[in-house]
Design an enzyme around this catalytic site. Sequence first.
Site, PDB file in Angstrom:
ATOM      1  N   HIS A 110      -2.925  -0.465  14.746  1.00  0.00           N
ATOM      2  CA  HIS A 110      -3.289   0.126  14.750  1.00  0.00           C
ATOM      3  C   HIS A 110      -4.243   1.062  14.047  1.00  0.00           C
ATOM      4  O   HIS A 110      -4.176   2.232  13.428  1.00  0.00           O
ATOM      5  CB  HIS A 110      -1.747   0.884  13.482  1.00  0.00           C
ATOM      6  CG  HIS A 110      -1.344  -0.442  12.288  1.00  0.00           C
ATOM      7  ND1 HIS A 110      -1.602   0.538  11.931  1.00  0.00           N
ATOM      8  CD2 HIS A 110      -2.278  -1.213  12.156  1.00  0.00           C
ATOM      9  CE1 HIS A 110      -2.170  -0.123  10.494  1.00  0.00           C
ATOM     10  NE2 HIS A 110      -2.189  -1.576  10.784  1.00  0.00           N
ATOM     11  N   ASP A 145      -0.926  -6.880  14.524  1.00  0.00           N
ATOM     12  CA  ASP A 145       0.760  -5.754  13.402  1.00  0.00           C
ATOM     13  C   ASP A 145       1.662  -5.626  14.668  1.00  0.00           C
ATOM     14  O   ASP A 145       3.053  -5.652  14.037  1.00  0.00           O
ATOM     15  CB  ASP A 145       0.280  -4.810  13.096  1.00  0.00           C
ATOM     16  CG  ASP A 145      -0.537  -5.068  11.289  1.00  0.00           C
ATOM     17  OD1 ASP A 145      -0.127  -6.388  10.549  1.00  0.00           O
ATOM     18  OD2 ASP A 145      -1.866  -4.523  11.102  1.00  0.00           O
ATOM     19  N   HIS A 161      -7.891  -7.977  13.557  1.00  0.00           N
ATOM     20  CA  HIS A 161      -7.538  -6.740  12.838  1.00  0.00           C
ATOM     21  C   HIS A 161      -8.300  -7.233  11.412  1.00  0.00           C
ATOM     22  O   HIS A 161      -7.767  -8.133  11.158  1.00  0.00           O
ATOM     23  CB  HIS A 161      -6.286  -6.602  12.187  1.00  0.00           C
ATOM     24  CG  HIS A 161      -5.739  -5.348  11.864  1.00  0.00           C
ATOM     25  ND1 HIS A 161      -6.210  -4.160  12.138  1.00  0.00           N
ATOM     26  CD2 HIS A 161      -4.833  -4.792  11.170  1.00  0.00           C
ATOM     27  CE1 HIS A 161      -5.983  -3.204  11.046  1.00  0.00           C
ATOM     28  NE2 HIS A 161      -5.319  -3.984  10.573  1.00  0.00           N
ATOM     29  N   TYR A 196       9.425  -1.150  10.407  1.00  0.00           N
ATOM     30  CA  TYR A 196       7.799  -1.133  10.520  1.00  0.00           C
ATOM     31  C   TYR A 196       7.527  -0.526  11.718  1.00  0.00           C
ATOM     32  O   TYR A 196       6.383   0.584  11.481  1.00  0.00           O
ATOM     33  CB  TYR A 196       7.756  -3.065  11.035  1.00  0.00           C
ATOM     34  CG  TYR A 196       6.912  -3.020  11.053  1.00  0.00           C
ATOM     35  CD1 TYR A 196       5.928  -3.979   9.740  1.00  0.00           C
ATOM     36  CD2 TYR A 196       5.367  -3.159  12.051  1.00  0.00           C
ATOM     37  CE1 TYR A 196       4.342  -4.179   9.660  1.00  0.00           C
ATOM     38  CE2 TYR A 196       4.185  -3.448  11.879  1.00  0.00           C
ATOM     39  CZ  TYR A 196       3.423  -4.212  10.887  1.00  0.00           C
ATOM     40  OH  TYR A 196       2.128  -4.446  10.886  1.00  0.00           O
ATOM     41  N   ASP A 227      -5.010  -7.309   4.684  1.00  0.00           N
ATOM     42  CA  ASP A 227      -4.082  -8.399   4.485  1.00  0.00           C
ATOM     43  C   ASP A 227      -4.551  -9.018   5.176  1.00  0.00           C
ATOM     44  O   ASP A 227      -3.481 -10.976   5.358  1.00  0.00           O
ATOM     45  CB  ASP A 227      -2.501  -7.540   4.741  1.00  0.00           C
ATOM     46  CG  ASP A 227      -1.988  -6.754   6.157  1.00  0.00           C
ATOM     47  OD1 ASP A 227      -3.225  -5.974   5.882  1.00  0.00           O
ATOM     48  OD2 ASP A 227      -1.342  -7.046   6.146  1.00  0.00           O
ATOM     49  N   HIS A 245       2.891 -10.441  10.673  1.00  0.00           N
ATOM     50  CA  HIS A 245       4.107 -10.124   9.490  1.00  0.00           C
ATOM     51  C   HIS A 245       4.990 -11.000  10.636  1.00  0.00           C
ATOM     52  O   HIS A 245       5.647 -10.756  11.511  1.00  0.00           O
ATOM     53  CB  HIS A 245       4.251  -9.157   9.487  1.00  0.00           C
ATOM     54  CG  HIS A 245       2.312  -8.267   8.644  1.00  0.00           C
ATOM     55  ND1 HIS A 245       2.547  -8.713   7.357  1.00  0.00           N
ATOM     56  CD2 HIS A 245       1.985  -7.157   9.284  1.00  0.00           C
ATOM     57  CE1 HIS A 245       1.283  -7.431   7.140  1.00  0.00           C
ATOM     58  NE2 HIS A 245       1.354  -7.496   7.932  1.00  0.00           N
ATOM     59  N   GLU A 265      -7.631  -5.060   8.900  1.00  0.00           N
ATOM     60  CA  GLU A 265      -7.463  -5.041   6.990  1.00  0.00           C
ATOM     61  C   GLU A 265      -6.747  -5.676   6.759  1.00  0.00           C
ATOM     62  O   GLU A 265      -6.984  -6.569   6.712  1.00  0.00           O
ATOM     63  CB  GLU A 265      -5.419  -3.538   7.836  1.00  0.00           C
ATOM     64  CG  GLU A 265      -5.356  -3.105   6.572  1.00  0.00           C
ATOM     65  CD  GLU A 265      -3.929  -2.260   6.928  1.00  0.00           C
ATOM     66  OE1 GLU A 265      -3.728  -1.879   8.235  1.00  0.00           O
ATOM     67  OE2 GLU A 265      -3.737  -1.758   5.803  1.00  0.00           O
ATOM     68  N   HIS A 273       0.855  -1.159  -0.257  1.00  0.00           N
ATOM     69  CA  HIS A 273      -0.079  -0.543   0.439  1.00  0.00           C
ATOM     70  C   HIS A 273       0.757   0.893   0.673  1.00  0.00           C
ATOM     71  O   HIS A 273       0.740   1.980   0.671  1.00  0.00           O
ATOM     72  CB  HIS A 273      -1.314   0.284   1.271  1.00  0.00           C
ATOM     73  CG  HIS A 273      -0.700  -0.041   2.439  1.00  0.00           C
ATOM     74  ND1 HIS A 273       0.606   0.546   2.875  1.00  0.00           N
ATOM     75  CD2 HIS A 273      -1.092  -0.564   3.224  1.00  0.00           C
ATOM     76  CE1 HIS A 273       0.529   0.855   4.318  1.00  0.00           C
ATOM     77  NE2 HIS A 273      -0.661  -0.196   4.777  1.00  0.00           N
TER      78      HIS A 273
END
Length: 405
Positions: free
Chosen positions: A145, A164, A78, A196, A82, A229, A80, A24
């Site tokens: 986040h 994350d 989460h 990160y 991904d 991740h 998001e 992104h």
Amino acid sequence: MKAIEVKPDIYWVGAIDWAIRDFHGYITPNGTTYNNYLIIDDQVTLLDTVKHDFAEITIENIKSLTDPSKIKNIVINHIENDHVTSIDKIMELTPEATVYITQKGRQGLDRFFDTSNWDIKIVKTGDTLNIGKRTLLFIETPMLHWPDSMMTYIKEEKILISQDAFGQHLASSARFDDDFIQSASKVELEDSVIDYYANILMPFGQLIKNKIADIEKLGLEIEIIAPDHGIIWRKDPSKVINMYLDMADGKADLRVVILYDTMWQSTEQMTLPIMQGIKEEGIDVKVIKLRATPLSIAVKEFWRSRGCLVGSPTLNNNLFPTVGGLLTYLRGLRPKNRIVAAFGSYGWGGGAVKQIYEELKHMGLETVEPGIQVKYKPSPEDKQQCYDFGREFAIKVREYHKNFE
Ligand code: FEO
């Protein structure tokens, strides 16, 4: 890559994205992974999913351990893209499963998918789910986040599925910190954590400190931190917690990064004597040309350094576009505890240096003014002034750094 045992009956079932270089807009030179975890217990439980392109991979990993129709619980930490965008494929295989998610997460889930036939339960901090021999404890982490974010703690195993947080964009065949350090290096792993944090979590330092304090108050023993991740922390999870606390406190190296761009090399010619002046004051310095460097790497170097110089030519009474882009990106990351100054060149009107200062002051950073400007091309006298400017800035950086020692 096949499913990998994290602890008996707890498996990583995620996917490695070796090829991604633009996450992104955030450049990921080392790729990334999408980690999710499967617990084989009386109630088979899946913690998170993966990016939609990798749905088949995680489903194959799950199939290597159990029939996906046996999944009874799906925890979504989460929403998001991904992490959540293969949930529909998994729900097709186990339509009776219950999804556990925060209230804010549910709002997003309902926008992404037709959830009308899904059994969804809202959870909040302190809620637990007994799945047989194990109990899951949910811990909301709003704005770490995204507003929906949470973590899940597997009590009996002392594993924190941290989403994350504590992750890295790092594709590797190693899944654990000890394996990675053996096959690659500790420095590379730490660099990925800093990268990160700088690009994703920089704005949330105080929230991070508060949340780590909350977790400590809950008295949770943590043997393993398993993020969504990168590498799983099993050898030394305190290492990454301490790195986060240090970064949240504004830790940086006593060094300077020069972030600049140039049109006809006048601003570029200024960087060399400035760099020399900083170096001869005994401070390490790195020079980064923005047009040749991904913004995410420039921001990582900014974050590692106590001092930063931003250089731009004036173009049409304005900043050079790459410098404007840097400052826009930095403003959103709400940097703190850094000392900064500006330099640049111009042909007739000037204005870039003034605009850089306006942006840096808007961010609330410590500024050293008035910076330095050169008309057309630096003369030998200008270069001497650039050298002096570098030395003077280095002295200020050293003084400012003492506030954090
Ligand atoms: Fe890895 Fe916030 O997604």
